[in-house]
Design an enzyme around this catalytic site. Structure first.
Site, mmCIF file in Angstrom:
data_model
loop_
_atom_site.group_PDB
_atom_site.id
_atom_site.type_symbol
_atom_site.label_atom_id
_atom_site.label_comp_id
_atom_site.label_asym_id
_atom_site.label_seq_id
_atom_site.Cartn_x
_atom_site.Cartn_y
_atom_site.Cartn_z
ATOM 1 N N GLU A 266 -3.103 -0.031 8.142
ATOM 2 C CA GLU A 266 -1.955 0.442 8.931
ATOM 3 C C GLU A 266 -2.067 -0.092 10.349
ATOM 4 O O GLU A 266 -3.167 -0.114 10.923
ATOM 5 C CB GLU A 266 -1.905 1.978 9.037
ATOM 6 C CG GLU A 266 -1.507 2.701 7.777
ATOM 7 C CD GLU A 266 -1.424 4.222 7.971
ATOM 8 O OE1 GLU A 266 -1.161 4.676 9.099
ATOM 9 O OE2 GLU A 266 -1.642 4.930 6.978
ATOM 10 N N ASN B 150 -7.134 1.689 9.884
ATOM 11 C CA ASN B 150 -5.847 1.969 10.520
ATOM 12 C C ASN B 150 -6.070 1.992 12.024
ATOM 13 O O ASN B 150 -6.911 2.756 12.515
ATOM 14 C CB ASN B 150 -5.299 3.336 10.090
ATOM 15 C CG ASN B 150 -4.880 3.354 8.634
ATOM 16 O OD1 ASN B 150 -4.916 2.335 7.947
ATOM 17 N ND2 ASN B 150 -4.472 4.529 8.145
ATOM 18 N N HIS C 218 -3.275 10.862 0.323
ATOM 19 C CA HIS C 218 -2.709 10.724 1.669
ATOM 20 C C HIS C 218 -2.169 12.098 2.076
ATOM 21 O O HIS C 218 -0.981 12.264 2.307
ATOM 22 C CB HIS C 218 -1.642 9.624 1.690
ATOM 23 C CG HIS C 218 -1.349 9.049 3.051
ATOM 24 N ND1 HIS C 218 -1.432 7.697 3.344
ATOM 25 C CD2 HIS C 218 -0.970 9.636 4.206
ATOM 26 C CE1 HIS C 218 -1.107 7.488 4.613
ATOM 27 N NE2 HIS C 218 -0.815 8.651 5.156
ATOM 28 N N GLU D 223 -7.540 8.266 6.041
ATOM 29 C CA GLU D 223 -7.856 8.896 7.323
ATOM 30 C C GLU D 223 -8.447 10.296 7.213
ATOM 31 O O GLU D 223 -7.853 11.265 7.700
ATOM 32 C CB GLU D 223 -6.600 8.955 8.206
ATOM 33 C CG GLU D 223 -6.005 7.605 8.520
ATOM 34 C CD GLU D 223 -4.869 7.679 9.543
ATOM 35 O OE1 GLU D 223 -4.382 8.786 9.834
ATOM 36 O OE2 GLU D 223 -4.484 6.615 10.060
ATOM 37 N N ARG E 197 0.858 -1.184 0.000
ATOM 38 C CA ARG E 197 0.000 0.000 0.000
ATOM 39 C C ARG E 197 0.895 1.236 0.000
ATOM 40 O O ARG E 197 1.686 1.430 0.922
ATOM 41 C CB ARG E 197 -0.898 0.009 1.232
ATOM 42 C CG ARG E 197 -1.677 1.301 1.393
ATOM 43 C CD ARG E 197 -2.590 1.255 2.615
ATOM 44 N NE ARG E 197 -3.334 2.483 2.768
ATOM 45 C CZ ARG E 197 -3.085 3.419 3.707
ATOM 46 N NH1 ARG E 197 -2.127 3.247 4.585
ATOM 47 N NH2 ARG E 197 -3.808 4.512 3.753
#
Ligand code: FCB
Length: 453
Positions: free
Chosen positions: A361, A300, A121, A174, A77
């Site tokens: 994660e 995550n 990200h 996230e 990833r």
């Protein structure tokens, strides 16, 4: 962990992100991102560190893929830097930037590793952040609704280029952390401190996810999103603590998962926030967000969160320390069973609406120069035990990607927090596999043997 608990086809992987490892920020036509600008702010990043060079992965990706091949992972990833592909966040495509991801994907496939790219990200093209360029009166970046549409366009560009070789894609990483650290508290780029008025950025990210997901699915590709989730522990059984824990759970977890899986936002009444998140939510938006069926939910997990009754009139909760457990070098509490609690809780809450889960994660920082990193081995082993327990309890988890392959630029902490299975000397760019690398390699090999036999 007992490897019998992990089914055949369970995917083992490692995780990274573009700004944290690539470096080469000015090369081959890449435009600036909000992080390139934010790191230049006095005091924004510890030690004044920046991602300008990072792990120099842009030039050393072959060596890094070789490290992964030797590790034996099934999947990798990584994230794609939007400003490499569209330097201004809209309009012309930079072929040289696309070329890098093309080569990376081919290198991975040649090593037998399935690429799992994340489209966003946190490194938004700076041109979209500057309000005058964002074409929006609301402000720039994800405060602007237009950014969601730009994101979907970029997703389509990537899918057209790599979709023949990359079967599954993660849209966002996230959105909770990006909303809260980037726009509410200002400790991450773009460094806005809007407190609750940051919430339109949560909606615009989710809308961007929905529009991008549709673009990917039109091209026959599978779509995931990665959320940072935490089991929320009330400080006591008292009603004030329990209500505060529910409020925090709504903000951290449910705000980013309910719209995707249930097609509605959780109740944020405790925050005094209007239902339309300050005018951001328009009719039809929730259908766009929940419409594209997720092939998987990326989770995550780092630690649980302990919450007590409010002490500050501005917020309906107080975050409390979890003192009675060991902590990582970063100071994060180590509670492996929190992962089991989280996964079982998701299954109970969402039932049939919950897609298969991938842990995208999980990992920990260890002290500076430790190549024998027993604390990381203990951390990973403990969390894989907890994951095995969740699998026994019937949670459908398809893969585990540890954070991270390499020590890297840990956002506001600069290079001070080291999360790598592989140690990086940032002076020489020398990579040295740590003990945890050997341990993980062994685990993957044993699982493969078990399932083949
Ligand atoms: C997560 C981020 C990742 C990394 C880890 C330690 O919140 O997604 O980039 O910084 O924390």
């Amino acid at each position: 962990p007992n490897l019998h608990d992990f089914p055949a086809g369970f995917r083992w992987g490692v995780s990274t992100a573009a700004y944290q490892i690539e470096g080469a920020v000015g090369e081959d036509g890449r435009g600036p991102s909000v992080w390139d600008v934010f790191v230049g702010r006095e005091g924004a990043v510890k030690g004044g560190h920046t991602g300008a060079v990072a792990c120099d992965h842009y030039h050393r990706y072959r060596e890094d893929v070789e490290l992964m091949r030797e590790l034996g992972v099934d999947g990798y990833r990584f994230s794609i830097a939007w400003p490499r592909v569209q330097p201004a966040g809209r309009g012309p495509v930079n072929q040289a930037g696309l070329g890098f991801y093309d080569r990376l994907v081919d290198e991975l496939l040649a090593a037998g590793i399935t690429p799992l790219p994340t489209l966003f990200h946190w490194d938004l093209p700076q041109a979209l952040e500057t309000p005058s360029n964002s074409g929006s009166a609301e402000g720039g970046g994800w405060l602007a609704r237009d950014t969601a549409y730009r994101f979907a366009e970029y997703a389509g560009i990537m899918a057209d280029r790599l979709g023949d070789r990359v079967p599954a894609w993660i849209t966002l990483n996230e959105p909770f952390v990006h909303t809260v650290f980037g726009y509410a508290l200002g400790v991450h780029a773009p460094g806005r401190a809007l407190m609750l008025e940051a919430l339109p950025t949560a909606h615009h990210q989710l809308l961007g996810h929905g529009l991008a997901a549709a673009a990917l699915q039109e091209r026959g590709l599978a779509v995931l999103i990665t959320n940072n989730l935490t089991p929320v522990w009330a400080a006591s059984d008292g009603p004030a603590d329990v209500a505060a824990a529910q409020a925090y759970d709504a903000l951290h977890n449910r705000l980013f998962t309910d719209p995707l899986l249930l097609g509605r936002y959780p109740d944020l009444a405790a925050f005094g926030v209007p239902d339309d998140l300050y005018g951001a939510v328009r009719p039809g938006d929730l259908d766009l967000i929940a419409g594209p069926r997720l092939a998987g939910l990326g989770v995550n997990y780092y630690n649980p969160t302990r919450i007590g009754a409010p002490t500050d009139p501005a917020l309906p909760f107080t975050q409390l320390d979890i003192a009675d457990v060991p902590h990582t070098a970063f100071g994060w509490p180590i509670v492996p069973d929190g992962l089991r609690q989280l996964l079982v809780g998701l299954k109970e809450l969402y039932g049939a609406a919950l897609p298969p889960i991938t842990i995208t994660e999980n990992g920990c920082a260890v002290a500076e120069e430790t190549v024998p990193d027993q604390p990381r081995i203990d951390y990973l082993a403990g969390h894989l035990d907890a994951l095995a327990a969740a699998l026994r309890e019937g949670v459908d988890v398809r893969g585990y990607y540890t954070w991270s392959l390499l020590d890297n630029f840990e956002w506001a902490e600069g290079y001070h927090q080291r999360f790598g299975l592989v140690h990086v000397d940032f002076e020489t760019q020398q990579r040295t596999p740590r003990a945890s690398y050997g341990w993980y390699r062994e685990l993957i090999a044993r699982h493969r043997l078990l399932r083949a036999g």
